[in-house]
Design a protein around this motif. Structure first.
Motif, mmCIF file in Angstrom:
data_model
loop_
_atom_site.group_PDB
_atom_site.id
_atom_site.type_symbol
_atom_site.label_atom_id
_atom_site.label_comp_id
_atom_site.label_asym_id
_atom_site.label_seq_id
_atom_site.Cartn_x
_atom_site.Cartn_y
_atom_site.Cartn_z
ATOM 1 N N LYS A 135 1.757 -7.662 -12.124
ATOM 2 C CA LYS A 135 1.056 -6.581 -12.824
ATOM 3 C C LYS A 135 1.055 -5.290 -12.016
ATOM 4 C CE LYS A 135 -2.940 -7.571 -14.626
ATOM 5 N NZ LYS A 135 -4.305 -8.131 -14.728
ATOM 6 N N SER A 136 0.832 -5.418 -10.704
ATOM 7 C CA SER A 136 0.798 -4.229 -9.846
ATOM 8 C C SER A 136 1.027 -4.639 -8.400
ATOM 9 C CB SER A 136 -0.543 -3.494 -9.968
ATOM 10 O OG SER A 136 -1.603 -4.317 -9.524
ATOM 11 N N VAL A 137 1.440 -3.669 -7.599
ATOM 12 C CA VAL A 137 1.698 -3.896 -6.174
ATOM 13 C C VAL A 137 1.035 -2.774 -5.376
ATOM 14 C CG1 VAL A 137 3.451 -3.946 -4.353
ATOM 15 C CG2 VAL A 137 3.866 -5.142 -6.504
ATOM 16 N N ARG A 138 0.373 -3.143 -4.287
ATOM 17 C CA ARG A 138 -0.122 -2.164 -3.330
ATOM 18 C C ARG A 138 0.668 -2.332 -2.031
ATOM 19 N NH1 ARG A 138 -4.709 0.711 -3.483
ATOM 20 N NH2 ARG A 138 -3.427 1.942 -2.053
ATOM 21 N N TYR A 139 1.345 -1.282 -1.653
ATOM 22 C CA TYR A 139 2.064 -1.250 -0.380
ATOM 23 C C TYR A 139 2.261 0.210 -0.010
ATOM 24 C CZ TYR A 139 5.500 -2.042 3.280
ATOM 25 O OH TYR A 139 6.161 -2.062 4.496
ATOM 26 N N PRO A 140 1.781 0.640 1.152
ATOM 27 C CA PRO A 140 1.870 2.061 1.505
ATOM 28 C C PRO A 140 3.287 2.610 1.540
ATOM 29 C CG PRO A 140 0.363 0.901 2.974
ATOM 30 C CD PRO A 140 1.062 -0.146 2.161
ATOM 31 N N GLY A 141 4.280 1.725 1.662
ATOM 32 C CA GLY A 141 5.659 2.178 1.720
ATOM 33 C C GLY A 141 6.273 2.511 0.379
ATOM 34 N N LEU A 142 5.616 2.154 -0.707
ATOM 35 C CA LEU A 142 6.145 2.474 -2.029
ATOM 36 C C LEU A 142 5.856 3.944 -2.362
ATOM 37 C CD1 LEU A 142 5.082 -0.694 -4.049
ATOM 38 C CD2 LEU A 142 7.395 -0.083 -3.285
ATOM 39 N N ALA A 154 2.376 10.295 6.963
ATOM 40 C CA ALA A 154 1.920 11.270 7.946
ATOM 41 C C ALA A 154 1.301 10.632 9.180
ATOM 42 C CB ALA A 154 0.912 12.219 7.293
ATOM 43 N N GLN A 155 0.588 9.506 9.024
ATOM 44 C CA GLN A 155 -0.179 8.999 10.174
ATOM 45 C C GLN A 155 0.254 7.617 10.678
ATOM 46 O OE1 GLN A 155 -4.352 8.908 9.041
ATOM 47 N NE2 GLN A 155 -4.275 6.777 8.421
ATOM 48 N N MET A 156 1.200 6.986 10.015
ATOM 49 C CA MET A 156 1.649 5.664 10.446
ATOM 50 C C MET A 156 3.113 5.701 10.860
ATOM 51 S SD MET A 156 -0.381 3.746 7.339
ATOM 52 C CE MET A 156 0.560 2.227 7.342
ATOM 53 N N GLN A 157 3.450 4.944 11.904
ATOM 54 C CA GLN A 157 4.840 4.853 12.346
ATOM 55 C C GLN A 157 5.656 3.925 11.434
ATOM 56 O OE1 GLN A 157 2.278 5.116 14.910
ATOM 57 N NE2 GLN A 157 3.018 7.204 14.695
ATOM 58 N N ARG A 158 5.024 2.889 10.898
ATOM 59 C CA ARG A 158 5.641 1.992 9.929
ATOM 60 C C ARG A 158 4.639 1.761 8.803
ATOM 61 N NH1 ARG A 158 10.382 -0.745 11.252
ATOM 62 N NH2 ARG A 158 10.376 -0.939 8.978
ATOM 63 N N PHE A 159 5.109 1.162 7.709
ATOM 64 C CA PHE A 159 4.236 0.924 6.566
ATOM 65 C C PHE A 159 3.572 -0.454 6.605
ATOM 66 C CE2 PHE A 159 7.332 4.025 4.698
ATOM 67 C CZ PHE A 159 6.436 5.072 4.596
ATOM 68 N N GLY A 160 3.887 -1.250 7.610
ATOM 69 C CA GLY A 160 3.215 -2.531 7.777
ATOM 70 C C GLY A 160 3.916 -3.681 7.091
ATOM 71 N N PHE A 161 3.343 -4.872 7.277
ATOM 72 C CA PHE A 161 3.942 -6.095 6.753
ATOM 73 C C PHE A 161 3.073 -6.771 5.694
ATOM 74 C CE2 PHE A 161 1.666 -6.906 10.707
ATOM 75 C CZ PHE A 161 0.725 -7.845 10.303
ATOM 76 N N LEU A 162 1.940 -6.153 5.324
ATOM 77 C CA LEU A 162 1.066 -6.699 4.294
ATOM 78 C C LEU A 162 1.379 -6.051 2.954
ATOM 79 C CD1 LEU A 162 -2.426 -6.812 6.063
ATOM 80 C CD2 LEU A 162 -0.846 -8.712 5.650
ATOM 81 N N VAL A 163 1.478 -6.885 1.927
ATOM 82 C CA VAL A 163 1.723 -6.429 0.566
ATOM 83 C C VAL A 163 0.667 -7.053 -0.337
ATOM 84 C CG1 VAL A 163 3.369 -6.304 -1.343
ATOM 85 C CG2 VAL A 163 4.209 -6.337 1.030
ATOM 86 N N GLY A 164 0.049 -6.248 -1.172
ATOM 87 C CA GLY A 164 -0.896 -6.765 -2.149
ATOM 88 C C GLY A 164 -0.255 -6.785 -3.523
ATOM 89 N N ASP A 219 -5.961 0.297 0.996
ATOM 90 C CA ASP A 219 -6.244 1.715 0.909
ATOM 91 C C ASP A 219 -6.251 2.317 2.313
ATOM 92 O OD1 ASP A 219 -6.425 2.482 -1.761
ATOM 93 O OD2 ASP A 219 -8.448 1.673 -1.964
ATOM 94 N N ILE A 220 -6.038 3.632 2.382
ATOM 95 C CA ILE A 220 -5.900 4.330 3.660
ATOM 96 C C ILE A 220 -6.838 5.535 3.683
ATOM 97 C CG2 ILE A 220 -4.308 5.766 5.011
ATOM 98 C CD1 ILE A 220 -2.073 3.899 4.226
#
Length: 371
Positions: free
Chosen positions: A271-278, A289-299, A150-151
């Motif tokens: 069942k579900s995926v959490r990733y800010p890039g989706l 808005a506030q991150m240059q990349r979406f990161g390398f962690l996927v839930g 979460d962000i």
């Protein structure tokens, strides 16, 4: 100071070269000394290994360059966070922590800060602004939160917290200075575990504190010197070496995560995926808005504890391990540590393997785990 990540990365590799004399080694020498030649007046010179070290200095120069702020090294990420707490808080103060962030910060507060008369409350990262910040001396955010991803809006938190008279600390471990810049968004202090992607090779514990506030940094530096929470020179040397390739590794890891995340979301076993890039992720718009990349962690959440463990154990290109940010992809079922997540929730840390080879191994493991 450079502004873009590419220029920042390019200059990082040449910081040391700017001061080299003819015949000096290009690679950073490792200084393993607690004593320094010190006749006469000691002012202005290296004095003792608990005070300073040339290898620390070189690493802190790199960290300062990346953060665009003075930085201090510590023997772990938690040592960095602890130094901020103990250097800046006093009896009667109250702090606000994320309820879904790294659990050790909450455990430290509960077991030790409360004994000193320092109170704390917790709040979910996604609704961190709710309730305001009146009465808090320090507001501590971790975004994206580990492991929920979460962000919260760092700039909005900083504005509201400052109006209430609070200091804002941002744990930027999951993103590194290449992926997110909390100080630019209004945070007073950044803490991070350089054990993760900055070092990148899963062979050293390290952390740092960065701030543009000279009084804050003086207090944290005094705490480090007097309490002895100092990094080892060899560990600093390893992180210095790791930082030289962080930009390349981080780009590869983020690119691969952005490719794999939608494929995971489309797999019938997930069942579900959490990733800010989706695009459908609850955090996507704020992340843009506030991150240059979406990161390398996927839930990702699988059907059960057993399915998750089978997936992790059977994937040939996944290292079953805690921690994240290494060159090798790793994963773990976070509920085993007591995190408030589904029993089948897996935190996947995408590494530097070739993208399609990694996906093929993950897909096969998902197929096997559900048959």
């Amino acid at each position: 100071m450079p502004h873009g990540p590419d220029e920042r990365a390019a200059r990082l590799a040449h910081l040391r070269g700017q001061r080299l004399k003819k015949g000096d080694p290009v690679a950073l020498p490792l200084t393993m000394s607690t004593m320094f030649h010190l006749p006469g007046d000691p002012a202005g010179f290296k004095q003792y290994g608990r005070f300073s070290n040339p290898t620390w200095d070189a690493l802190e120069e790199m960290l300062s360059h990346l953060e665009d702020a003075p930085a201090l090294g510590f023997p772990s990420g938690m040592a960095a966070s602890s130094a901020v707490f103990y250097a800046l808080l006093k009896t009667g103060d109250r702090i606000l922590l994320p309820s879904d962030g790294y659990y050790t910060t909450r455990v430290l507060s509960d077991r030790f800060l409360t004994r000193m008369g320092i109170g704390f409350d917790t709040r979910p990262t996604a609704t961190f602004l709710d309730g305001g910040f009146d009465g808090y001396r320090m507001v501590f955010v971790e975004t994206p939160a580990n492991p929920s991803l979460d962000i919260c809006d760092i700039a909005a938190v900083a504005r509201a917290a400052h109006e209430a008279g609070a200091i804002v600390v941002a744990d930027n471990t999951t993103m590194t200075p290449y992926g997110q810049r909390p100080l630019d968004l209004g945070a007073d202090i950044v803490v991070a575990a350089d054990t993760k992607a900055p070092n990148g090779h899963s062979d050293v514990l390290f952390g740092h504190v960065a701030s543009r506030d000279t009084e804050i940094m003086a207090a944290v530096a005094d705490w480090r010197k007097l309490a002895g929470g100092i990094p080892g020179p060899f560990e600093a040397w390893l992180v210095h070496r790791g930082l030289e390739t962080l930009h390349v590794r981080f780009e590869r890891m983020c690119d691969t995560a952005e490719t794999i995340a939608p494929r995971l979301a489309a797999h019938e076993a997930v069942k579900s995926v959490r990733y800010p890039g989706l695009p459908g992720d609850p955090s996507h718009n704020l992340a843009r808005a506030q991150m240059q990349r979406f990161g390398f962690l996927v839930g990702l959440t699988l059907a059960s504890k057993e399915t998750a463990e089978r997936f992790i154990g059977e994937c040939e290109l996944i290292q079953p391990a805690t921690s994240f940010g290494g060159v090798h992809t790793s994963a773990e079922r976070r509920a085993r540590w007591g995190d408030a997540v589904d029993d089948g929730f897996v935190r996947l840390s995408v590494g530097c393997e070739p993208t399609e080879a990694l996906w093929a191994a993950i897909e096969q493991a998902l197929d096997r785990a559900t048959t």
